[in-house]
Scaffold this motif. Structure first.
Motif, mmCIF file in Angstrom:
data_model
loop_
_atom_site.group_PDB
_atom_site.id
_atom_site.type_symbol
_atom_site.label_atom_id
_atom_site.label_comp_id
_atom_site.label_asym_id
_atom_site.label_seq_id
_atom_site.Cartn_x
_atom_site.Cartn_y
_atom_site.Cartn_z
ATOM 1 N N GLY A 110 64.558 17.839 27.344
ATOM 2 C CA GLY A 110 64.357 18.364 28.967
ATOM 3 C C GLY A 110 63.177 18.528 29.339
ATOM 4 N N VAL A 111 62.024 19.122 28.399
ATOM 5 C CA VAL A 111 60.914 19.389 28.806
ATOM 6 C C VAL A 111 60.233 18.246 28.691
ATOM 7 C CG1 VAL A 111 58.866 20.382 27.785
ATOM 8 C CG2 VAL A 111 60.998 21.788 27.900
ATOM 9 N N LEU A 112 60.475 17.327 27.652
ATOM 10 C CA LEU A 112 59.723 15.776 27.787
ATOM 11 C C LEU A 112 60.127 15.047 28.928
ATOM 12 C CD1 LEU A 112 59.541 14.870 23.988
ATOM 13 C CD2 LEU A 112 57.723 15.475 25.432
ATOM 14 N N ALA A 113 61.524 15.064 29.346
ATOM 15 C CA ALA A 113 61.919 14.494 30.471
ATOM 16 C C ALA A 113 61.367 15.018 31.974
ATOM 17 C CB ALA A 113 63.659 14.588 30.586
ATOM 18 N N LEU A 114 61.046 16.361 31.922
ATOM 19 C CA LEU A 114 60.471 16.610 33.192
ATOM 20 C C LEU A 114 58.878 16.271 33.258
ATOM 21 C CD1 LEU A 114 61.571 20.361 33.270
ATOM 22 C CD2 LEU A 114 62.042 18.596 34.729
ATOM 23 N N GLY A 115 58.483 16.119 31.994
ATOM 24 C CA GLY A 115 56.744 15.695 32.004
ATOM 25 C C GLY A 115 56.830 14.326 32.390
ATOM 26 N N LEU A 116 57.836 13.321 32.100
ATOM 27 C CA LEU A 116 57.807 12.095 32.384
ATOM 28 C C LEU A 116 58.150 12.006 33.907
ATOM 29 C CD1 LEU A 116 57.934 9.092 31.569
ATOM 30 C CD2 LEU A 116 60.167 9.205 31.282
ATOM 31 N N ALA A 117 58.940 12.803 34.309
ATOM 32 C CA ALA A 117 59.379 12.773 35.802
ATOM 33 C C ALA A 117 57.929 13.057 36.747
ATOM 34 C CB ALA A 117 60.527 13.804 36.246
ATOM 35 N N TYR A 118 57.300 14.266 36.103
ATOM 36 C CA TYR A 118 56.216 14.757 37.013
ATOM 37 C C TYR A 118 55.280 13.368 36.797
ATOM 38 C CZ TYR A 118 51.928 17.089 37.965
ATOM 39 O OH TYR A 118 50.555 17.533 38.038
ATOM 40 N N TRP A 120 55.718 10.255 36.704
ATOM 41 C CA TRP A 120 56.341 9.243 37.539
ATOM 42 C C TRP A 120 56.116 9.626 39.003
ATOM 43 C CZ3 TRP A 120 61.629 6.697 35.880
ATOM 44 C CH2 TRP A 120 61.662 5.604 36.727
ATOM 45 N N VAL A 121 56.395 10.831 39.315
ATOM 46 C CA VAL A 121 56.246 11.183 40.733
ATOM 47 C C VAL A 121 55.039 11.238 41.379
ATOM 48 C CG1 VAL A 121 56.529 13.073 42.501
ATOM 49 C CG2 VAL A 121 58.454 12.503 40.875
ATOM 50 N N LYS A 122 53.921 11.762 40.401
ATOM 51 C CA LYS A 122 52.497 11.614 40.840
ATOM 52 C C LYS A 122 51.863 10.370 40.643
ATOM 53 C CE LYS A 122 51.019 16.028 41.405
ATOM 54 N NZ LYS A 122 50.388 16.365 42.470
ATOM 55 N N GLY A 123 52.393 9.293 40.547
ATOM 56 C CA GLY A 123 52.241 7.868 40.424
ATOM 57 C C GLY A 123 51.114 7.449 39.466
ATOM 58 N N TYR A 124 51.177 8.114 38.169
ATOM 59 C CA TYR A 124 50.345 8.057 37.108
ATOM 60 C C TYR A 124 50.827 6.745 36.271
ATOM 61 C CZ TYR A 124 48.421 12.686 37.814
ATOM 62 O OH TYR A 124 47.831 13.820 38.391
ATOM 63 N N LEU A 125 52.149 6.565 36.488
ATOM 64 C CA LEU A 125 52.576 5.203 35.737
ATOM 65 C C LEU A 125 52.642 3.921 36.568
ATOM 66 C CD1 LEU A 125 55.830 7.072 34.037
ATOM 67 C CD2 LEU A 125 53.526 6.372 32.953
ATOM 68 N N ASP A 126 52.253 4.094 37.761
ATOM 69 C CA ASP A 126 52.180 2.889 38.763
ATOM 70 C C ASP A 126 51.180 2.029 38.255
ATOM 71 O OD1 ASP A 126 54.179 3.969 40.258
ATOM 72 O OD2 ASP A 126 52.660 4.749 41.770
ATOM 73 N N TRP A 127 51.427 0.942 38.046
ATOM 74 C CA TRP A 127 50.636 -0.041 37.602
ATOM 75 C C TRP A 127 49.743 -0.657 38.604
ATOM 76 C CZ3 TRP A 127 49.046 0.280 32.744
ATOM 77 C CH2 TRP A 127 48.300 -0.688 32.035
ATOM 78 N N VAL A 128 50.110 -0.905 39.508
ATOM 79 C CA VAL A 128 49.578 -1.459 40.815
ATOM 80 C C VAL A 128 48.706 -0.244 41.572
ATOM 81 C CG1 VAL A 128 49.469 -2.908 42.969
ATOM 82 C CG2 VAL A 128 51.095 -3.278 41.014
#
Length: 162
Positions: A110-118, A120-128
């Motif tokens: 759950g903690v890792l999923a929250l970190g991934l969601a954070y 994702w929401v912040k846009g750090y995983l957006d490639w473009v």
């Protein structure tokens, strides 16, 4: 008579001494004939072109960091799954060990999923890369005067010194 810590210290000293001996023998045996060709930067057999100090896109680092994070998660999940699947160990504590281990891993994932969601929401995983938004200009000087000033100092590409 050596204590346990003394024996460990002797092993550490012996390890460093052996390392020094092996590196010293290697230095004595290897050839040393430097020349300009050998001192150039190696780029997969190609001649280096341009400056080696290039801008590195941080997005690659973020994706690699998240990949390593989830790889470490798998390293922790595998032994947990092996122990959690051991019926004898779970039977020794009337099933309470199994529920505790399950809750512990649920919190961990759950903690890792929250970190991934954070991320994702912040846009750090957006490639473009998102397009930057221009901030409004709040200046007493009219915008067309800036354009005239820019025209005055604009140079043609053929006149630019290289």
């Amino acid at each position: 008579m050596l204590t346990d810590f003394g024996i460990i210290l002797l092993f550490i000293i012996a390890g460093f001494a052996l390392l020094g001996v092996v590196l010293g023998i290697g230095r004595l045996l290897r050839p040393h004939h430097p020349n300009p060709e050998k001192n150039t930067t190696y780029e997969s057999g190609e001649d280096p072109v341009g400056n080696a100090n290039v801008q590195f896109n941080v997005r690659f680092y973020v994706v690699a960091l998240i990949f390593v994070l989830f790889e470490v998660e798998l390293v922790f999940l595998f032994p947990w799954a092996v122990v959690f699947g051991n019926k004898d160990l779970i039977a020794q504590t009337d099933g309470q060990w199994g529920w505790f281990a399950l809750a512990e891993m649920a919190v961990f994932v759950g903690v890792l999923a929250l970190g991934l969601a954070y991320a994702w929401v912040k846009g750090y995983l957006d490639w473009v890369r998102p397009q930057p938004k221009a901030t409004p200009l709040n200046s007493p000087v009219p915008a067309d005067l800036y354009g005239k000033l820019n025209e005055k100092y604009r140079t043609e590409p053929s006149k630019v010194k290289e």
